[in-house]
Design a protein around this motif. Structure first.
Motif, PDB file in Angstrom:
ATOM      1  N   ARG A 451       0.946  -1.084  -0.162  1.00 43.71           N
ATOM      2  CA  ARG A 451      -0.092  -0.033   0.107  1.00 43.71           C
ATOM      3  C   ARG A 451       0.875   1.141   0.014  1.00 43.71           C
ATOM      4  NH1 ARG A 451      -2.509  -1.016   4.214  1.00 43.71           N
ATOM      5  NH2 ARG A 451      -1.635   0.333   5.640  1.00 43.71           N
ATOM      6  N   SER A 453       1.391   5.592  -0.145  1.00 42.79           N
ATOM      7  CA  SER A 453       0.740   6.683  -0.037  1.00 42.79           C
ATOM      8  C   SER A 453       1.876   7.884  -0.165  1.00 42.79           C
ATOM      9  CB  SER A 453       0.348   6.846   1.520  1.00 42.79           C
ATOM     10  OG  SER A 453       1.286   6.747   2.373  1.00 42.79           O
ATOM     11  N   GLU A 535       5.566   3.412   1.526  1.00 46.86           N
ATOM     12  CA  GLU A 535       5.283   1.904   1.051  1.00 46.86           C
ATOM     13  C   GLU A 535       5.194   0.954   2.280  1.00 46.86           C
ATOM     14  OE1 GLU A 535       7.288   1.484  -3.401  1.00 46.86           O
ATOM     15  OE2 GLU A 535       8.171   0.438  -1.568  1.00 46.86           O
ATOM     16  N   SER A 565      -6.284  -9.727  -1.494  1.00 44.56           N
ATOM     17  CA  SER A 565      -5.839  -8.451  -0.894  1.00 44.56           C
ATOM     18  C   SER A 565      -7.282  -7.718  -0.492  1.00 44.56           C
ATOM     19  CB  SER A 565      -4.957  -7.489  -1.741  1.00 44.56           C
ATOM     20  OG  SER A 565      -5.612  -7.416  -3.132  1.00 44.56           O
ATOM     21  N   ASP A 597      -2.673  -2.939  -9.725  1.00 50.04           N
ATOM     22  CA  ASP A 597      -2.041  -2.048  -9.087  1.00 50.04           C
ATOM     23  C   ASP A 597      -0.449  -1.888  -9.670  1.00 50.04           C
ATOM     24  OD1 ASP A 597      -0.629  -4.226  -7.879  1.00 50.04           O
ATOM     25  OD2 ASP A 597      -1.806  -3.970  -6.021  1.00 50.04           O
TER      26      ASP A 597
END
Length: 798
Positions: A451, A453, A535, A565, A597
């Motif tokens: 994930r 950001s 990450e 996921s 992704d």
């Protein structure tokens, strides 16, 4: 029975595998990321005899750590867009004596058939038949332990030690012949440590020198009072008293967030204060007394690039990695059966992986013991009229090791079954007629899901006082008995108070006095922009089905699976690799994902390579590749990032003895979401049998981030894979960060280093431990030879 069967608890694993294998179409091929494979695979041969178990081995290395590569994969283009599915080219192979059939003669001298399996002679057992990939490592029955500690560090990154290790807790191999079926049962238990990356944080700071432009407004307006409760003989203020609080400036814009109210509209101005305000210059009242009028300061009404201190922008990029060891306890079982016509293989792996910290730790770990309730994959094979064939097709083992296993993942359960017809040297006239090896398997484990950001922030800081000033510029005037009846304007003014609204005409004001001044100033400042990229990796359950057909010149693989996921990712794909005896290699691949992704995305790839051996010592290799990332995610939160992965590449490599030199060119903008054009020069040099050098340099690269240069050295204390070795790697990386407000390019660079030590026992677990064949072993071979006239003299046995 020719079907594969599972013999535990009556569950038919083989039926499931065969059904899945029959309904999956051959699609495209997934792009493999690694350049080299640690597993043996097929080779191109001119002789059908090479298809039997006289097998060459690669000096397999301990696999790389799951943690980050010292050479960033995003900045170092590979020689090819993807590598073959766990295969070795003929020039990579090294001849190793073949394994003979074991001595299974009963002590009484009866027929060589036994209902009980006996321990194998581990020194003469061929490791080729026991080679298995296991969580990033490659093991055989001879593998005892492997340890690979290391450390990654650099000028602008954290220092991270890591360790990858494997220890065999127990192991055995038993063999026997049952009803003319040869059986080999390999079992072992291992404990592994693998370092995994939990978090990566990149903080980029750009500091621009700026000239901050501001101004100050000072204004008063007084006249005879007309407000309720006042007399015409008194002087009142016709503006509220406002003063900027310079301690309330917004750190981003320097705009004031708070103003002090020093007086109210309609307040009476004392006579002494009025006399003081009539002095030259702006006066808002007596010092220490009530302040009247507006005194507003706005430090930032605009900026321009550069200041009196500097005209250059500075940039800094820091990386911080958080890595942890994962513990894996694994049991391995492999069963091989062979009759006079074919051979079958069943492989089962069960494990418990402790991956922490992990957001899904409980849900991803508590179900692991259930793997012990799932059945073993054991092939069923009926015996023929003749003893087991000695010409076992090695494509069976290649097919088993060509199984597609999810990358950077931990195995909880893996079961698969394979089959290949044995080699009949009398009927095979061409290498292309050799039977395929076929293998299907189910894999369940934990795979990484990352994930990402991105946070952006900015602030403006004054680093010095006023450097230049214009003003104050303005005027003041008025006085007792002064009115503005002759002024050239006439409009009504309404002043609202809490009690009432007062309407008057400016021409009616008496004893009018006003001050108005403006001051403009410049200040040295710094505009700082900070981006924080994070990450966070979690490991989630993943189930996959994979199968392949492996021939002497090509491999066809197909696979499908589901990653659990937050947004389920189902995928399906296939790949095809073909070698030719003329030195050509062709590869095609494709895979499709739902909810793609940055890591799991649909792609198409193709590669072609031609190797030409000009002389014994000199060879040239040319190649071209294509990788099309169809739907890779290029957004993080609300930001769109440069995350292109498509590429078209051309490459060439020249080898002369121990020296090789290559060039890789990437042609940018030919595909959607394509990487930029680049040229990278690569060189390798085997200085000494125990010393190897590696270096690369990119003289031209238009990518925003890339590795300009790098070098490495590998030093071994022996020729074997597990002899102690030291690997030292260095890379110089450049990061382009765009342009500043002065349209000047902004970039930064860092130096990254990696040191890895590798050692293990035995020195070469992929080589037969004892070359001599025992007398009783040879007697057994002779007995089999006498009872099976179809066996051809001189053919290497299983």
């Amino acid at each position: 029975m020719r079907d594969y069967l599972l013999v535990i608890k009556g569950i038919s694993f083989g039926s499931l595998v065969i059904i899945l294998g029959s309904v999956l179409p051959v699609l495209a091929i997934e792009v493999e990321q690694s350049e080299n494979s640690d597993l043996p695979a097929f080779s191109v041969s001119q002789s059908a005899k090479d298809l039997v178990l006289d097998v060459a081995f690669d000096e397999t290395k301990i696999s790389e750590s799951i943690n980050e590569s010292p050479f960033p994969p995003d900045v170092v283009p590979p020689l090819e867009p993807f590598s073959p599915p766990e295969t070795l080219s003929p020039d990579d192979l090294e001849e190793v004596p073949a394994e003979e059939l074991p001595d299974l003669t009963p002590p009484s001298g009866d027929e060589p058939t036994s209902s009980d399996l006996r321990p194998s002679d581990l020194d003469t057992l061929n490791p080729f038949t026991t080679t298995i990939p296991l969580n990033g490592a490659t093991i055989t029955h001879r593998t005892e332990w492997q340890v690979s500690p290391g450390v990654n560090f650099g000028t602008d990154r954290s220092t991270n030690p890591n360790v990858n290790a494997l220890f065999r807790l127990q192991g055995s191999v038993k063999e026997g012949i049952r009803d003319n079926v040869f059986v080999q049962d390999q079992r072992a238990t291992y404990f592994q440590l693998r370092t995994f990356r939990r978090e990566r944080e990149v903080i980029t700071t750009i500091v621009e020198p700026v000239n901050v432009i501001g101004f100050q407004l000072q204004f008063t307006l007084t006249a005879a009072c007309i407000f309720p409760g006042t007399a015409l003989s008194q002087i009142c203020t016709y503006t509220p008293g406002l003063l900027t609080d310079l301690n309330s400036l917004d750190p981003v814009t320097l705009f004031p967030n708070r103003f002090f109210v020093t007086s109210r509209l309609g307040d009476v101005v004392p006579p002494d204060a009025m006399d003081f305000m009539r002095q030259p210059g702006f006066q808002s009242g007596l010092p220490g007394g009530t302040r009247f009028g507006l005194d507003l300061t706005f430090p930032n009404t605009g900026t321009s690039f550069g200041n009196s201190r500097s005209q250059e922008t500075s940039a800094e990029r820091k990386q911080d990695f958080r890595e942890y060891p994962a513990g894996i306890f694994t049991q391995v079982r492999q069963v091989i059966k062979a009759n006079d016509k074919e051979a079958a293989l069943g492989r089962t792996i069960r494990g418990v992986a402790i991956v922490a910290p992990n957001d899904n730790f409980l849900s991803s770990t508590l179900w692991h013991p259930a793997a012990w309730l799932l059945p073993d994959a054991v092939p069923q094979l009926q015996g023929g009229e003749n003893p087991p064939s000695r010409n076992i097709n090695r494509n069976l083992f290649f097919a088993a090791n060509n199984t597609r296993l999810p990358e950077n993942s931990f195995t909880v359960y893996h079961a698969g079954l394979g089959r290949a017809k044995s080699i009949d040297l009398e009927s095979i006239k061409s290498i292309r007629e050799a039977p395929w090896g076929h293998f299907n398997g189910v894999w369940v484990g934990l795979s990484p899901v990352t994930r990402r950001s991105l946070e952006m922030s900015s602030r403006l800081r004054i680093i010095d006082g006023v450097t230049s000033q214009i003003g104050p510029i303005g005027a003041e005037g008025g006085g007792i008995g002064v009115d503005i009846s002759e002024a050239n304007f006439n409009f009504p003014i309404v002043i609202a108070t809490p009690d009432e609204a007062i309407r008057f005409n400016p021409l009616d004001l008496r004893n009018f006095y006003t001050q108005i001044y403006l001051t403009f100033f410049n200040q040295d400042g710094e505009q700082t922009q900070v981006s924080r990229f994070t990450e966070l990796t979690n490991y989630v359950p993943h189930i996959s089905f994979s199968g392949n057909f492996t021939g002497t010149e090509d491999v066809l693989r197909y696979y499908t699976g589901l990653i659990t996921s937050a947004k389920l990712k189902a995928y399906i794909g296939a790949d095809y690799t073909r070698f030719t005896t003329g030195g050509w290699r062709f590869q095609f691949s494709g895979i499709g994902y739902t909810n793609p992704d940055s890591d799991y995305y649909s792609s198409l790839a193709a590669n072609i390579r031609k190797r030409t051996q000009l002389t014994r010592d000199f060879a040239l290799t040319f190649g071209a590749g294509l990788n099309y990332a169809i739907d890779r995610d290029t957004s993080i939160d609300r930001f769109v990032i440069n995350n292109d992965a498509s590429a078209v590449s051309l490459n060439a490599l020249a080898n002369y003895r121990g020296l090789s030199f290559g060039v890789v060119g990437v042609l940018g903008d030919l595909l959607p979401n394509s990487r930029e054009s680049s040229v990278t020069l690569i060189s390798r040099w085997q200085v000494h049998p125990y010393v190897r050098l590696f270096a690369y340099y990119s003289p031209f690269n238009k990518n925003p981030s890339f590795s300009r240069a790098g070098a490495g050295i590998n030093v071994r204390l022996g020729r074997q894979p597990n002899h102690p070795s030291l690997n030292f790697l260095w890379s110089s990386n450049r990061y382009d960060l765009g342009v500043d407000s002065g349209q000047n390019p902004v970039s930064t660079s860092d130096q990254a280093f990696s040191i890895v030590v590798q050692f293990g026992a035995p020195a070469n677990p992929f080589q037969v431990g004892r070359q001599a064949i025992p007398r009783q072993h040879q007697d057994m071979l002779d007995q089999l030879e006498d009872t099976d006239p179809s066996q051809e003299e001189g053919v290497d046995p299983f």
